[in-house]
Design a protein around this motif. Structure first.
Motif, PDB file in Angstrom:
ATOM      1  N   ALA A  31       0.866  -1.182   0.007  1.00 57.51           N
ATOM      2  CA  ALA A  31       0.092  -0.021   0.027  1.00 57.51           C
ATOM      3  C   ALA A  31       0.887   1.329   0.067  1.00 57.51           C
ATOM      4  N   ASP A  32       0.744   2.172  -0.968  1.00 55.98           N
ATOM      5  CA  ASP A  32       1.388   3.274  -1.127  1.00 55.98           C
ATOM      6  C   ASP A  32       0.710   4.619  -0.998  1.00 55.98           C
ATOM      7  N   THR A  33       1.077   5.610  -0.353  1.00 51.71           N
ATOM      8  CA  THR A  33       0.244   6.937  -0.396  1.00 51.71           C
ATOM      9  C   THR A  33       0.987   7.933  -1.145  1.00 51.71           C
ATOM     10  N   ASN A  40      -6.561  18.575  -3.294  1.00 57.88           N
ATOM     11  CA  ASN A  40      -6.770  18.336  -1.945  1.00 57.88           C
ATOM     12  C   ASN A  40      -7.022  16.984  -1.278  1.00 57.88           C
ATOM     13  N   SER A  41      -6.494  16.250  -2.098  1.00 49.58           N
ATOM     14  CA  SER A  41      -6.809  14.611  -1.902  1.00 49.58           C
ATOM     15  C   SER A  41      -5.335  14.021  -1.565  1.00 49.58           C
ATOM     16  N   ILE A  42      -5.455  12.507  -0.976  1.00 49.50           N
ATOM     17  CA  ILE A  42      -4.371  11.650  -0.731  1.00 49.50           C
ATOM     18  C   ILE A  42      -4.707  10.413  -1.722  1.00 49.50           C
ATOM     19  N   VAL A  43      -4.006   9.791  -2.506  1.00 46.37           N
ATOM     20  CA  VAL A  43      -4.321   8.873  -3.162  1.00 46.37           C
ATOM     21  C   VAL A  43      -3.469   7.615  -2.663  1.00 46.37           C
ATOM     22  N   THR A  44      -4.207   6.532  -2.188  1.00 48.46           N
ATOM     23  CA  THR A  44      -3.185   5.275  -1.925  1.00 48.46           C
ATOM     24  C   THR A  44      -3.661   4.247  -2.764  1.00 48.46           C
ATOM     25  N   SER A  45      -2.660   3.391  -3.001  1.00 48.32           N
ATOM     26  CA  SER A  45      -2.917   1.971  -4.090  1.00 48.32           C
ATOM     27  C   SER A  45      -2.540   0.826  -3.158  1.00 48.32           C
ATOM     28  N   GLU A  46      -3.271  -0.078  -3.653  1.00 51.27           N
ATOM     29  CA  GLU A  46      -2.917  -1.302  -2.991  1.00 51.27           C
ATOM     30  C   GLU A  46      -3.210  -2.584  -3.682  1.00 51.27           C
ATOM     31  N   LYS A  47      -2.454  -3.666  -3.799  1.00 50.02           N
ATOM     32  CA  LYS A  47      -2.911  -4.841  -4.255  1.00 50.02           C
ATOM     33  C   LYS A  47      -3.427  -5.674  -3.234  1.00 50.02           C
ATOM     34  N   SER A  49      -5.354  -8.337  -3.282  1.00 45.95           N
ATOM     35  CA  SER A  49      -5.433  -9.831  -3.403  1.00 45.95           C
ATOM     36  C   SER A  49      -4.444  -9.893  -4.528  1.00 45.95           C
ATOM     37  N   PRO A  50      -4.215 -11.384  -4.802  1.00 46.98           N
ATOM     38  CA  PRO A  50      -3.644 -11.631  -6.204  1.00 46.98           C
ATOM     39  C   PRO A  50      -4.294 -11.167  -7.420  1.00 46.98           C
ATOM     40  N   TYR A  51      -5.585 -10.912  -7.424  1.00 46.12           N
ATOM     41  CA  TYR A  51      -5.982 -10.594  -8.705  1.00 46.12           C
ATOM     42  C   TYR A  51      -6.897  -9.230  -8.612  1.00 46.12           C
ATOM     43  N   VAL A  52      -6.739  -8.466  -7.637  1.00 47.94           N
ATOM     44  CA  VAL A  52      -7.648  -7.327  -7.376  1.00 47.94           C
ATOM     45  C   VAL A  52      -6.601  -6.080  -6.816  1.00 47.94           C
ATOM     46  N   ILE A  53      -6.779  -4.968  -7.602  1.00 48.71           N
ATOM     47  CA  ILE A  53      -5.871  -3.833  -7.522  1.00 48.71           C
ATOM     48  C   ILE A  53      -6.825  -2.629  -7.139  1.00 48.71           C
ATOM     49  N   GLU A  54      -6.678  -1.978  -6.048  1.00 57.74           N
ATOM     50  CA  GLU A  54      -7.493  -0.877  -5.539  1.00 57.74           C
ATOM     51  C   GLU A  54      -6.706   0.262  -5.276  1.00 57.74           C
ATOM     52  N   PHE A  55      -7.540   1.364  -5.725  1.00 61.49           N
ATOM     53  CA  PHE A  55      -7.175   2.915  -5.389  1.00 61.49           C
ATOM     54  C   PHE A  55      -8.123   3.641  -4.670  1.00 61.49           C
ATOM     55  N   LYS A  56      -7.607   4.284  -3.734  1.00 67.77           N
ATOM     56  CA  LYS A  56      -8.590   5.221  -2.891  1.00 67.77           C
ATOM     57  C   LYS A  56      -8.090   6.641  -3.000  1.00 67.77           C
ATOM     58  N   SER A  57      -8.936   7.567  -2.928  1.00 65.62           N
ATOM     59  CA  SER A  57      -8.756   8.952  -2.709  1.00 65.62           C
ATOM     60  C   SER A  57      -9.572   9.560  -1.518  1.00 65.62           C
ATOM     61  N   THR A  58      -8.797  10.107  -0.520  1.00 66.42           N
ATOM     62  CA  THR A  58      -9.062  10.392   0.710  1.00 66.42           C
ATOM     63  C   THR A  58      -8.849  12.036   0.853  1.00 66.42           C
ATOM     64  N   PRO A  59      -9.743  13.037   1.202  1.00 64.86           N
ATOM     65  CA  PRO A  59      -9.395  14.543   1.559  1.00 64.86           C
ATOM     66  C   PRO A  59      -8.390  14.579   2.326  1.00 64.86           C
ATOM     67  N   LYS A  60      -7.375  15.672   2.381  1.00 69.50           N
ATOM     68  CA  LYS A  60      -6.668  15.894   3.298  1.00 69.50           C
ATOM     69  C   LYS A  60      -7.072  16.415   4.562  1.00 69.50           C
ATOM     70  N   THR A  61      -8.173  17.107   4.183  1.00 67.35           N
ATOM     71  CA  THR A  61      -8.828  17.796   5.304  1.00 67.35           C
ATOM     72  C   THR A  61     -10.418  17.597   5.158  1.00 67.35           C
ATOM     73  N   VAL A  62     -11.480  17.628   6.342  1.00 67.27           N
ATOM     74  CA  VAL A  62     -12.673  17.500   6.006  1.00 67.27           C
ATOM     75  C   VAL A  62     -13.380  18.302   7.214  1.00 67.27           C
ATOM     76  N   ALA A  63     -14.504  18.902   6.991  1.00 68.83           N
ATOM     77  CA  ALA A  63     -15.147  19.619   7.897  1.00 68.83           C
ATOM     78  C   ALA A  63     -15.294  19.069   9.327  1.00 68.83           C
ATOM     79  N   ARG A  64     -15.892  17.961   9.240  1.00 64.24           N
ATOM     80  CA  ARG A  64     -16.255  17.142  10.215  1.00 64.24           C
ATOM     81  C   ARG A  64     -15.873  15.626  10.096  1.00 64.24           C
ATOM     82  N   SER A  65     -15.621  14.925  11.119  1.00 62.81           N
ATOM     83  CA  SER A  65     -15.208  13.478  10.941  1.00 62.81           C
ATOM     84  C   SER A  65     -16.227  12.712  10.219  1.00 62.81           C
TER      85      SER A  65
END
Length: 230
Positions: A31-33, A40-47, A49-65
């Motif tokens: 998993a890499d960030t 204004n987002s942070i992208v993470t990438s991760e394998k 499973s052996p057959y599934v690759i996933e990418f996520k984007s998360t805001p650096k800041t949000v108004a409320r949790s």
């Protein structure tokens, strides 16, 4: 055609555009960030499973949790049911290809072959790879399957986009669905996928109103990648 959603799509992440998502064939499986420049987002990438690759984007800041669930996006490439063929149409061992196909932890400006490419030992055709995009823990989920081929020394092709489903809160109206450009040109990739209008009423914990959303799969220059604004 308008679709009135009747159930909640249970996913982990919500809506924020991450632009282009790419794969690399020479990175460590982890998993890499990566912070996308100018956003204004942070992208993470991760394998995952052996057959599934996933990418996520998360805001650096949000108004409320509580906003964080509805401001994240997840897209995946799932090769679990995919079949790879070589240039002669013979089936290639999937595990030998997938071990070379991992997220790129640095580069977001170049695509990849996603596996080896040598005559007789590489692959030319991939059939049955699933694309999924999730926009929100209770938001929008888009799924479809693609068949594509990479033509060494020629123009790559996107042969099919099929099995499309769209689910989540609100109402969905298709604007386009399928293969939009079947063959790469000298200046443009082959591409297809889903585009539509998503309407959300007030009170669901998501931004209300109508927005245009798309999730495209692109093939070109012996590479493949995702483009979206979920």
């Amino acid at each position: 055609m308008n679709i009135k959603f009747t159930k909640i799509a249970i996913v982990f992440l919500a809506s924020v555009s991450i632009g282009l998502v790419y794969l690399s064939s020479n990175s460590v499986v982890s998993a890499d960030t990566v912070e996308k420049g100018g956003t204004n987002s942070i992208v993470t990438s991760e394998k995952i499973s052996p057959y599934v690759i996933e990418f996520k984007s998360t805001p650096k800041t949000v108004a409320r949790s509580s906003d964080s669930l509805n401001k994240n996006t997840m897209v995946t490439l799932d090769f679990s049911e995919a079949t790879f063929l070589d240039e002669q149409g013979k089936t290639v061992d999937k595990d030998s290809i997938m071990v070379t196909m991992v997220p790129d932890r640095v580069s977001r400006s170049a695509g990849t072959s996603g596996g080896t490419w040598q005559s007789g030992s590489g692959y030319a055709v991939c059939r049955g790879m699933k694309v999924t995009g999730n926009s929100g823990a209770i938001g929008l989920q888009v799924k479809y399957t693609v068949d594509f081929q990479k033509v060494q020394g020629g123009f790559d092709r996107l042969d099919r986009v099929y099995g499309t489903t769209v689910d989540g809160l609100g109402t969905w109206s298709y604007l386009a669905n399928g293969v939009f450009r079947s063959q790469e040109t000298s200046g443009a990739s082959a591409y297809g996928g889903v585009k539509g209008q998503w309407t959300v009423s007030p009170g669901f914990g998501l931004p209300s109103g109508t927005s245009t959303k798309y999730l495209y799969f692109r093939v070109g220059n012996d590479s493949f990648w995702l483009e979206h604004n979920l």
